[in-house]
Design a protein around this motif. Structure first.
Motif, PDB file in Angstrom:
ATOM      1  N   ALA A 202      -4.167   0.492  48.885  1.00 25.65           N
ATOM      2  CA  ALA A 202      -4.774   1.394  49.872  1.00 25.65           C
ATOM      3  C   ALA A 202      -6.288   1.205  49.915  1.00 25.65           C
ATOM      4  CB  ALA A 202      -4.431   2.846  49.536  1.00 25.65           C
ATOM      5  N   LEU A 203      -6.908   1.071  48.757  1.00 26.10           N
ATOM      6  CA  LEU A 203      -8.359   0.883  48.695  1.00 26.10           C
ATOM      7  C   LEU A 203      -8.781  -0.419  49.371  1.00 26.10           C
ATOM      8  CD1 LEU A 203      -8.932   2.071  45.023  1.00 26.10           C
ATOM      9  CD2 LEU A 203      -9.796   3.212  47.080  1.00 26.10           C
ATOM     10  N   ALA A 204      -8.010  -1.470  49.161  1.00 26.73           N
ATOM     11  CA  ALA A 204      -8.322  -2.750  49.799  1.00 26.73           C
ATOM     12  C   ALA A 204      -8.194  -2.640  51.315  1.00 26.73           C
ATOM     13  CB  ALA A 204      -7.390  -3.841  49.263  1.00 26.73           C
ATOM     14  N   ALA A 205      -7.176  -1.922  51.780  1.00 27.62           N
ATOM     15  CA  ALA A 205      -7.003  -1.731  53.223  1.00 27.62           C
ATOM     16  C   ALA A 205      -8.165  -0.947  53.813  1.00 27.62           C
ATOM     17  CB  ALA A 205      -5.673  -1.013  53.495  1.00 27.62           C
ATOM     18  N   MET A 206      -8.657   0.044  53.088  1.00 21.27           N
ATOM     19  CA  MET A 206      -9.816   0.812  53.553  1.00 21.27           C
ATOM     20  C   MET A 206     -11.038  -0.083  53.702  1.00 21.27           C
ATOM     21  SD  MET A 206      -9.684   4.312  51.328  1.00 21.27           S
ATOM     22  CE  MET A 206      -8.668   5.708  51.775  1.00 21.27           C
ATOM     23  N   GLU A 207     -11.333  -0.877  52.676  1.00 23.10           N
ATOM     24  CA  GLU A 207     -12.537  -1.699  52.703  1.00 23.10           C
ATOM     25  C   GLU A 207     -12.472  -2.760  53.797  1.00 23.10           C
ATOM     26  OE1 GLU A 207     -13.879  -3.221  48.990  1.00 23.10           O
ATOM     27  OE2 GLU A 207     -14.185  -1.214  48.145  1.00 23.10           O
ATOM     28  N   SER A 208     -11.268  -3.137  54.196  1.00 28.00           N
ATOM     29  CA  SER A 208     -11.104  -4.151  55.239  1.00 28.00           C
ATOM     30  C   SER A 208     -11.090  -3.565  56.638  1.00 28.00           C
ATOM     31  CB  SER A 208      -9.803  -4.939  55.003  1.00 28.00           C
ATOM     32  OG  SER A 208      -9.826  -5.593  53.757  1.00 28.00           O
ATOM     33  N   ASN A 209     -11.080  -2.253  56.742  1.00 31.96           N
ATOM     34  CA  ASN A 209     -10.969  -1.607  58.057  1.00 31.96           C
ATOM     35  C   ASN A 209     -11.950  -0.438  58.160  1.00 31.96           C
ATOM     36  OD1 ASN A 209      -8.320  -2.788  59.464  1.00 31.96           O
ATOM     37  ND2 ASN A 209      -7.915  -2.581  57.282  1.00 31.96           N
ATOM     38  N   LEU A 210     -13.235  -0.773  58.258  1.00 33.40           N
ATOM     39  CA  LEU A 210     -14.266   0.257  58.392  1.00 33.40           C
ATOM     40  C   LEU A 210     -14.632   0.500  59.846  1.00 33.40           C
ATOM     41  CD1 LEU A 210     -16.646  -0.633  55.424  1.00 33.40           C
ATOM     42  CD2 LEU A 210     -14.714   0.956  55.464  1.00 33.40           C
ATOM     43  N   GLU A 211     -14.558  -0.536  60.673  1.00 35.36           N
ATOM     44  CA  GLU A 211     -14.929  -0.377  62.075  1.00 35.36           C
ATOM     45  C   GLU A 211     -13.880   0.429  62.833  1.00 35.36           C
ATOM     46  OE1 GLU A 211     -16.302  -3.088  65.929  1.00 35.36           O
ATOM     47  OE2 GLU A 211     -16.025  -3.986  63.953  1.00 35.36           O
ATOM     48  N   THR A 212     -12.618   0.205  62.506  1.00 35.92           N
ATOM     49  CA  THR A 212     -11.520   0.976  63.097  1.00 35.92           C
ATOM     50  C   THR A 212     -10.713   1.566  61.953  1.00 35.92           C
ATOM     51  OG1 THR A 212     -11.436  -0.602  64.934  1.00 35.92           O
ATOM     52  CG2 THR A 212      -9.581   0.915  64.702  1.00 35.92           C
ATOM     53  N   PRO A 213     -11.091   2.743  61.464  1.00 38.52           N
ATOM     54  CA  PRO A 213     -10.420   3.325  60.298  1.00 38.52           C
ATOM     55  C   PRO A 213      -8.929   3.500  60.522  1.00 38.52           C
ATOM     56  CG  PRO A 213     -12.449   4.495  60.787  1.00 38.52           C
ATOM     57  CD  PRO A 213     -12.205   3.579  61.941  1.00 38.52           C
ATOM     58  N   LEU A 214      -8.164   3.169  59.496  1.00 32.77           N
ATOM     59  CA  LEU A 214      -6.712   3.292  59.571  1.00 32.77           C
ATOM     60  C   LEU A 214      -6.306   4.746  59.358  1.00 32.77           C
ATOM     61  CD1 LEU A 214      -5.687   0.212  57.377  1.00 32.77           C
ATOM     62  CD2 LEU A 214      -5.712   0.348  59.881  1.00 32.77           C
ATOM     63  N   PRO A 215      -5.256   5.199  60.038  1.00 35.25           N
ATOM     64  CA  PRO A 215      -4.756   6.559  59.785  1.00 35.25           C
ATOM     65  C   PRO A 215      -4.108   6.640  58.404  1.00 35.25           C
ATOM     66  CG  PRO A 215      -3.312   5.384  61.300  1.00 35.25           C
ATOM     67  CD  PRO A 215      -4.509   4.521  61.113  1.00 35.25           C
ATOM     68  N   ARG A 216      -3.946   7.859  57.919  1.00 34.28           N
ATOM     69  CA  ARG A 216      -3.366   8.049  56.588  1.00 34.28           C
ATOM     70  C   ARG A 216      -1.990   7.409  56.472  1.00 34.28           C
ATOM     71  NH1 ARG A 216      -3.007  14.061  55.021  1.00 34.28           N
ATOM     72  NH2 ARG A 216      -1.911  14.076  57.008  1.00 34.28           N
ATOM     73  N   GLU A 217      -1.217   7.464  57.556  1.00 34.66           N
ATOM     74  CA  GLU A 217       0.136   6.903  57.528  1.00 34.66           C
ATOM     75  C   GLU A 217       0.115   5.396  57.297  1.00 34.66           C
ATOM     76  OE1 GLU A 217       0.052  10.793  59.324  1.00 34.66           O
ATOM     77  OE2 GLU A 217      -1.080   8.943  59.782  1.00 34.66           O
ATOM     78  N   ALA A 218      -0.848   4.710  57.921  1.00 34.50           N
ATOM     79  CA  ALA A 218      -0.950   3.258  57.743  1.00 34.50           C
ATOM     80  C   ALA A 218      -1.382   2.917  56.315  1.00 34.50           C
ATOM     81  CB  ALA A 218      -1.932   2.677  58.752  1.00 34.50           C
ATOM     82  N   LEU A 219      -2.295   3.715  55.765  1.00 42.63           N
ATOM     83  CA  LEU A 219      -2.729   3.478  54.392  1.00 42.63           C
ATOM     84  C   LEU A 219      -1.585   3.733  53.410  1.00 42.63           C
ATOM     85  CD1 LEU A 219      -6.219   5.211  54.559  1.00 42.63           C
ATOM     86  CD2 LEU A 219      -5.791   2.755  54.368  1.00 42.63           C
ATOM     87  N   ALA A 220      -0.815   4.767  53.664  1.00 43.95           N
ATOM     88  CA  ALA A 220       0.338   5.052  52.808  1.00 43.95           C
ATOM     89  C   ALA A 220       1.363   3.926  52.892  1.00 43.95           C
ATOM     90  CB  ALA A 220       0.961   6.384  53.209  1.00 43.95           C
ATOM     91  N   ALA A 221       1.557   3.378  54.093  1.00 44.16           N
ATOM     92  CA  ALA A 221       2.491   2.264  54.257  1.00 44.16           C
ATOM     93  C   ALA A 221       2.008   1.040  53.490  1.00 44.16           C
ATOM     94  CB  ALA A 221       2.660   1.934  55.737  1.00 44.16           C
ATOM     95  N   ALA A 222       0.701   0.795  53.529  1.00 40.87           N
ATOM     96  CA  ALA A 222       0.143  -0.340  52.787  1.00 40.87           C
ATOM     97  C   ALA A 222       0.350  -0.165  51.281  1.00 40.87           C
ATOM     98  CB  ALA A 222      -1.341  -0.495  53.091  1.00 40.87           C
ATOM     99  N   ALA A 223       0.269   1.083  50.829  1.00 40.05           N
ATOM    100  CA  ALA A 223       0.459   1.378  49.410  1.00 40.05           C
ATOM    101  C   ALA A 223       1.928   1.516  49.031  1.00 40.05           C
ATOM    102  CB  ALA A 223      -0.284   2.657  49.049  1.00 40.05           C
ATOM    103  N   ALA A 224       2.815   1.555  50.043  1.00 37.15           N
ATOM    104  CA  ALA A 224       4.262   1.723  49.828  1.00 37.15           C
ATOM    105  C   ALA A 224       4.584   3.056  49.155  1.00 37.15           C
ATOM    106  CB  ALA A 224       4.833   0.561  49.028  1.00 37.15           C
ATOM    107  N   VAL A 225       3.890   4.113  49.591  1.00 36.64           N
ATOM    108  CA  VAL A 225       4.157   5.462  49.103  1.00 36.64           C
ATOM    109  C   VAL A 225       4.082   6.407  50.305  1.00 36.64           C
ATOM    110  CG1 VAL A 225       3.242   5.039  46.786  1.00 36.64           C
ATOM    111  CG2 VAL A 225       1.719   5.886  48.585  1.00 36.64           C
ATOM    112  N   SER A 226       4.435   7.658  50.084  1.00 33.81           N
ATOM    113  CA  SER A 226       4.281   8.645  51.147  1.00 33.81           C
ATOM    114  C   SER A 226       2.823   9.083  51.233  1.00 33.81           C
ATOM    115  CB  SER A 226       5.157   9.865  50.863  1.00 33.81           C
ATOM    116  OG  SER A 226       4.677  10.577  49.732  1.00 33.81           O
TER     117      SER A 226
END
Length: 302
Positions: A202-226
Protein backbone atom coordinates in the motif's frame (compact mmCIF):
# COMPACT_ATOMS: atom_id res chain seq x y z
CA UNK A 1 29.48 14.89 -0.62
CA UNK A 2 28.84 14.48 -4.36
CA UNK A 3 31.84 16.64 -5.29
CA UNK A 4 34.21 14.88 -2.90
CA UNK A 5 32.96 11.44 -3.94
CA UNK A 6 33.75 12.33 -7.54
CA UNK A 7 37.25 13.78 -7.02
CA UNK A 8 38.75 11.65 -4.25
CA UNK A 9 38.70 8.35 -6.22
CA UNK A 10 40.83 10.03 -8.90
CA UNK A 11 43.39 11.11 -6.31
CA UNK A 12 43.39 7.62 -4.83
CA UNK A 13 43.87 6.04 -8.26
CA UNK A 14 46.96 8.19 -8.78
CA UNK A 15 48.34 7.35 -5.34
CA UNK A 16 47.72 3.60 -5.51
CA UNK A 17 49.04 3.24 -9.05
CA UNK A 18 52.08 5.40 -8.42
CA UNK A 19 51.32 7.23 -11.67
CA UNK A 20 49.58 10.42 -12.64
CA UNK A 21 46.59 8.72 -14.28
CA UNK A 22 44.22 11.61 -13.74
CA UNK A 23 44.48 15.40 -13.69
CA UNK A 24 41.53 17.65 -12.96
CA UNK A 25 40.66 21.31 -12.85
CA UNK A 26 37.79 23.43 -11.58
CA UNK A 27 35.67 26.03 -13.30
CA UNK A 28 32.62 28.00 -12.22
CA UNK A 29 30.55 30.89 -13.56
CA UNK A 30 32.34 34.06 -12.56
CA UNK A 31 35.56 32.22 -11.71
CA UNK A 32 37.51 32.99 -8.55
CA UNK A 33 36.65 30.99 -5.44
CA UNK A 34 33.36 29.20 -4.97
CA UNK A 35 31.88 28.64 -1.52
CA UNK A 36 30.05 25.36 -1.12
CA UNK A 37 26.92 25.05 1.03
CA UNK A 38 28.98 23.52 3.87
CA UNK A 39 31.35 26.51 3.90
CA UNK A 40 34.27 24.86 2.11
CA UNK A 41 35.82 27.11 -0.55
CA UNK A 42 37.10 25.74 -3.86
CA UNK A 43 39.49 27.79 -6.00
CA UNK A 44 38.84 27.63 -9.73
CA UNK A 45 41.67 27.43 -12.28
CA UNK A 46 39.79 27.58 -15.57
CA UNK A 47 37.54 30.33 -16.86
CA UNK A 48 34.12 29.38 -18.17
CA UNK A 49 34.33 29.77 -21.92
CA UNK A 50 37.98 28.74 -22.22
CA UNK A 51 38.85 25.84 -24.51
CA UNK A 52 42.60 25.98 -23.90
CA UNK A 53 42.60 23.16 -21.33
CA UNK A 54 42.19 19.63 -22.68
CA UNK A 55 39.24 17.79 -21.20
CA UNK A 56 38.36 14.13 -21.67
CA UNK A 57 35.42 14.38 -19.28
CA UNK A 58 33.67 17.42 -17.84
CA UNK A 59 31.30 16.98 -14.90
CA UNK A 60 28.81 19.58 -13.72
CA UNK A 61 28.23 19.16 -9.99
CA UNK A 62 25.23 21.14 -8.72
CA UNK A 63 23.10 21.23 -5.60
CA UNK A 64 20.58 23.62 -4.08
CA UNK A 65 17.91 24.52 -6.61
CA UNK A 66 19.34 23.85 -10.09
CA UNK A 67 15.94 24.64 -11.63
CA UNK A 68 16.50 28.30 -10.80
CA UNK A 69 19.97 28.45 -12.36
CA UNK A 70 20.32 29.79 -15.91
CA UNK A 71 23.66 30.87 -17.36
CA UNK A 72 23.68 31.04 -21.18
CA UNK A 73 27.47 31.43 -21.23
CA UNK A 74 27.91 28.20 -19.30
CA UNK A 75 25.47 26.41 -21.61
CA UNK A 76 27.41 27.59 -24.68
CA UNK A 77 30.69 26.47 -23.13
CA UNK A 78 29.38 23.00 -22.31
CA UNK A 79 28.12 22.60 -25.86
CA UNK A 80 31.51 23.73 -27.19
CA UNK A 81 33.32 21.25 -24.95
CA UNK A 82 31.05 18.52 -26.22
CA UNK A 83 31.77 19.45 -29.84
CA UNK A 84 35.49 19.38 -29.00
CA UNK A 85 35.12 15.72 -28.01
CA UNK A 86 34.69 15.81 -24.24
CA UNK A 87 32.31 13.45 -22.49
CA UNK A 88 29.86 15.66 -20.60
CA UNK A 89 28.46 14.55 -17.25
CA UNK A 90 26.14 15.84 -14.55
CA UNK A 91 26.18 14.94 -10.85
CA UNK A 92 23.32 15.39 -8.35
CA UNK A 93 21.52 18.46 -9.77
CA UNK A 94 24.05 18.76 -12.59
CA UNK A 95 21.87 16.96 -15.16
CA UNK A 96 19.46 19.91 -14.82
CA UNK A 97 22.22 22.18 -16.17
CA UNK A 98 22.94 19.73 -18.99
CA UNK A 99 19.26 19.58 -19.94
CA UNK A 100 19.04 23.38 -20.01
CA UNK A 101 22.04 23.40 -22.36
CA UNK A 102 20.28 20.94 -24.67
CA UNK A 103 22.81 18.19 -23.99
CA UNK A 104 20.38 15.49 -22.89
CA UNK A 105 18.06 15.48 -25.89
CA UNK A 106 17.28 11.92 -26.90
CA UNK A 107 19.19 10.60 -23.88
CA UNK A 108 18.25 8.68 -20.77
CA UNK A 109 19.47 10.28 -17.56
CA UNK A 110 19.35 10.13 -13.80
CA UNK A 111 19.67 12.76 -11.10
CA UNK A 112 19.11 13.02 -7.35
CA UNK A 113 15.63 11.77 -6.43
CA UNK A 114 14.85 15.10 -4.76
CA UNK A 115 15.18 16.88 -8.13
CA UNK A 116 13.29 14.29 -10.21
CA UNK A 117 9.68 15.57 -9.85
CA UNK A 118 10.58 19.12 -10.89
CA UNK A 119 12.86 17.87 -13.67
CA UNK A 120 10.15 15.66 -15.15
CA UNK A 121 7.70 18.56 -15.13
CA UNK A 122 10.23 20.83 -16.87
CA UNK A 123 11.64 18.27 -19.34
CA UNK A 124 8.92 15.68 -20.02
CA UNK A 125 10.65 14.62 -23.26
CA UNK A 126 13.77 13.36 -21.41
CA UNK A 127 13.59 9.85 -20.00
CA UNK A 128 14.52 9.81 -16.31
CA UNK A 129 15.49 6.63 -14.51
CA UNK A 130 15.93 6.44 -10.76
CA UNK A 131 19.30 4.71 -10.88
CA UNK A 132 22.62 5.57 -9.25
CA UNK A 133 24.23 6.59 -12.52
CA UNK A 134 23.79 6.28 -16.27
CA UNK A 135 26.57 6.02 -18.85
CA UNK A 136 25.37 6.56 -22.41
CA UNK A 137 28.31 7.07 -24.72
CA UNK A 138 29.56 10.63 -24.26
CA UNK A 139 26.91 11.51 -21.66
CA UNK A 140 27.19 10.50 -18.01
CA UNK A 141 24.68 11.38 -15.32
CA UNK A 142 24.82 10.53 -11.63
CA UNK A 143 22.34 10.88 -8.79
CA UNK A 144 24.96 12.37 -6.47
CA UNK A 145 25.95 11.67 -2.87
CA UNK A 146 28.15 8.61 -2.55
CA UNK A 147 26.76 7.32 -5.86
CA UNK A 148 29.47 9.52 -7.42
CA UNK A 149 32.02 7.20 -5.78
CA UNK A 150 30.41 4.18 -7.48
CA UNK A 151 30.38 6.04 -10.79
CA UNK A 152 34.06 6.91 -10.56
CA UNK A 153 35.00 3.37 -9.55
CA UNK A 154 33.20 2.10 -12.65
CA UNK A 155 35.02 4.65 -14.82
CA UNK A 156 38.38 3.76 -13.24
CA UNK A 157 37.66 0.10 -13.97
CA UNK A 158 36.86 0.93 -17.60
CA UNK A 159 40.04 3.03 -17.89
CA UNK A 160 42.56 0.94 -15.95
CA UNK A 161 41.02 -2.41 -15.01
CA UNK A 162 39.09 -3.96 -12.11
CA UNK A 163 42.14 -4.36 -9.87
CA UNK A 164 42.74 -0.65 -9.48
CA UNK A 165 39.02 0.06 -9.08
CA UNK A 166 38.76 -2.54 -6.33
CA UNK A 167 41.84 -1.11 -4.65
CA UNK A 168 40.39 2.39 -4.63
CA UNK A 169 37.07 1.12 -3.26
CA UNK A 170 38.87 -0.86 -0.56
CA UNK A 171 40.94 2.19 0.41
CA UNK A 172 37.73 4.14 1.05
CA UNK A 173 36.18 1.21 2.99
CA UNK A 174 33.66 0.86 0.16
CA UNK A 175 33.68 -2.90 -0.15
CA UNK A 176 31.01 -3.28 -2.82
CA UNK A 177 31.10 -1.34 -6.08
CA UNK A 178 27.44 -0.80 -6.97
CA UNK A 179 26.17 -1.02 -10.51
CA UNK A 180 24.56 2.00 -12.13
CA UNK A 181 21.09 0.46 -12.16
CA UNK A 182 21.06 0.02 -8.37
CA UNK A 183 18.20 1.96 -6.75
CA UNK A 184 18.86 5.41 -5.30
CA UNK A 185 16.59 5.30 -2.29
CA UNK A 186 16.63 3.05 0.73
CA UNK A 187 14.14 0.21 0.65
CA UNK A 188 10.75 1.14 2.13
CA UNK A 189 11.17 -1.48 4.86
CA UNK A 190 14.29 0.27 6.13
CA UNK A 191 13.20 3.83 5.39
CA UNK A 192 9.91 3.53 7.30
CA UNK A 193 10.74 0.68 9.65
CA UNK A 194 7.86 -1.41 8.29
CA UNK A 195 8.03 -5.16 7.68
CA UNK A 196 4.43 -6.12 6.98
CA UNK A 197 4.26 -6.95 3.23
CA UNK A 198 0.61 -5.86 3.00
CA UNK A 199 1.34 -2.42 4.35
CA UNK A 200 4.48 -2.14 2.20
CA UNK A 201 2.44 -2.76 -0.95
CA UNK A 202 0.00 0.00 0.00
CA UNK A 203 2.82 2.41 0.86
CA UNK A 204 4.53 1.76 -2.47
CA UNK A 205 1.26 2.40 -4.31
CA UNK A 206 0.86 5.70 -2.47
CA UNK A 207 4.35 6.91 -3.33
CA UNK A 208 3.78 6.04 -6.99
CA UNK A 209 0.46 7.88 -7.22
CA UNK A 210 0.74 11.40 -5.79
CA UNK A 211 -0.60 13.34 -8.77
CA UNK A 212 -3.78 11.27 -8.91
CA UNK A 213 -4.28 9.84 -5.40
CA UNK A 214 -5.74 6.35 -5.31
CA UNK A 215 -8.97 5.74 -3.38
CA UNK A 216 -8.84 3.64 -0.23
CA UNK A 217 -10.40 0.71 -2.08
CA UNK A 218 -7.61 0.64 -4.66
CA UNK A 219 -4.95 0.80 -1.95
CA UNK A 220 -6.63 -2.03 -0.06
CA UNK A 221 -6.74 -4.08 -3.27
CA UNK A 222 -3.02 -3.48 -3.80
CA UNK A 223 -2.39 -4.67 -0.25
CA UNK A 224 -4.78 -7.64 -0.71
CA UNK A 225 -6.74 -6.75 2.43
CA UNK A 226 -10.03 -5.03 3.20
CA UNK A 227 -10.22 -1.26 3.69
CA UNK A 228 -10.90 -1.81 7.40
CA UNK A 229 -7.85 -4.08 7.73
CA UNK A 230 -5.65 -1.56 5.92
CA UNK A 231 -6.80 1.26 8.18
CA UNK A 232 -5.99 -0.93 11.17
CA UNK A 233 -2.49 -1.65 9.81
CA UNK A 234 -1.79 2.06 9.48
CA UNK A 235 -3.01 2.78 13.00
CA UNK A 236 -1.06 -0.11 14.51
CA UNK A 237 2.19 -0.02 12.57
CA UNK A 238 2.44 3.62 11.43
CA UNK A 239 0.67 5.35 14.36
CA UNK A 240 -1.38 7.39 11.89
CA UNK A 241 -4.33 7.02 9.58
CA UNK A 242 -4.19 6.02 5.93
CA UNK A 243 -5.58 9.40 4.92
CA UNK A 244 -3.14 11.39 7.07
CA UNK A 245 -0.11 9.51 5.75
CA UNK A 246 -1.17 9.90 2.12
CA UNK A 247 -1.84 13.61 2.66
CA UNK A 248 1.58 14.09 4.27
CA UNK A 249 3.26 12.46 1.27
CA UNK A 250 1.50 14.86 -1.10
CA UNK A 251 2.27 17.90 1.06
CA UNK A 252 5.92 16.88 1.32
CA UNK A 253 6.09 16.61 -2.47
CA UNK A 254 4.48 20.03 -2.84
CA UNK A 255 7.05 21.52 -0.47
CA UNK A 256 9.83 19.86 -2.45
CA UNK A 257 8.52 21.21 -5.76
CA UNK A 258 8.20 24.69 -4.33
CA UNK A 259 11.82 24.53 -3.21
CA UNK A 260 13.28 22.77 -6.25
CA UNK A 261 11.29 24.12 -9.19
CA UNK A 262 9.90 27.26 -10.75
CA UNK A 263 6.41 25.78 -11.11
CA UNK A 264 3.46 28.06 -10.42
CA UNK A 265 1.34 27.32 -7.31
CA UNK A 266 -1.50 25.96 -9.46
CA UNK A 267 0.90 23.61 -11.24
CA UNK A 268 2.31 22.36 -7.94
CA UNK A 269 -1.22 21.76 -6.68
CA UNK A 270 -2.16 19.79 -9.80
CA UNK A 271 1.02 17.72 -9.60
CA UNK A 272 0.28 16.70 -6.01
CA UNK A 273 -3.39 15.86 -6.41
CA UNK A 274 -5.03 19.08 -5.17
CA UNK A 275 -7.86 20.74 -7.06
CA UNK A 276 -6.36 24.22 -6.72
CA UNK A 277 -3.57 26.23 -5.16
CA UNK A 278 -6.03 27.42 -2.52
CA UNK A 279 -6.89 23.86 -1.53
CA UNK A 280 -3.18 23.06 -1.22
CA UNK A 281 -2.60 26.18 0.91
CA UNK A 282 -5.46 25.26 3.24
CA UNK A 283 -4.07 21.75 3.68
CA UNK A 284 -0.61 23.15 4.44
CA UNK A 285 -2.02 25.57 7.01
CA UNK A 286 -3.96 22.77 8.73
CA UNK A 287 -0.80 20.66 8.93
CA UNK A 288 1.17 23.60 10.29
CA UNK A 289 -1.45 24.15 13.01
CA UNK A 290 -1.40 20.47 13.94
CA UNK A 291 2.41 20.50 14.15
CA UNK A 292 2.36 23.66 16.27
CA UNK A 293 -0.22 22.11 18.59
CA UNK A 294 1.90 18.96 19.03
CA UNK A 295 4.99 21.03 19.78
CA UNK A 296 2.96 22.96 22.34
CA UNK A 297 1.87 19.71 23.98
CA UNK A 298 5.43 18.46 24.06
CA UNK A 299 6.65 21.70 25.58
CA UNK A 300 3.96 21.57 28.22
CA UNK A 301 4.83 18.00 29.10
CA UNK A 302 8.51 18.91 29.43
Amino acid sequence: MAYTSAVEPLRAANTLSGRNLYDWWHAAPGGGSVRASNGVTILTEVEVGALTRRADRVFVCAGGNPAGFDDPALSRWLRALSRAGATIGGISGGPYILARAGLLEGRRCTLHWEHVPAFEERYPEIEVVRSLFEIQGNRVTCSGGIAALDLMLNLIEADHGPGLAAGVGDWFLHNQIREGLSPQRMDLRLRLGVRDPRLLRALAAMESNLETPLPREALAAAAAVSVRQLERLFRTLMSTSLHAHYLDLRLDRAHQLRRESALAPAEIAATTGFASADELSRAERRRHRRSAARRGDDTGAA
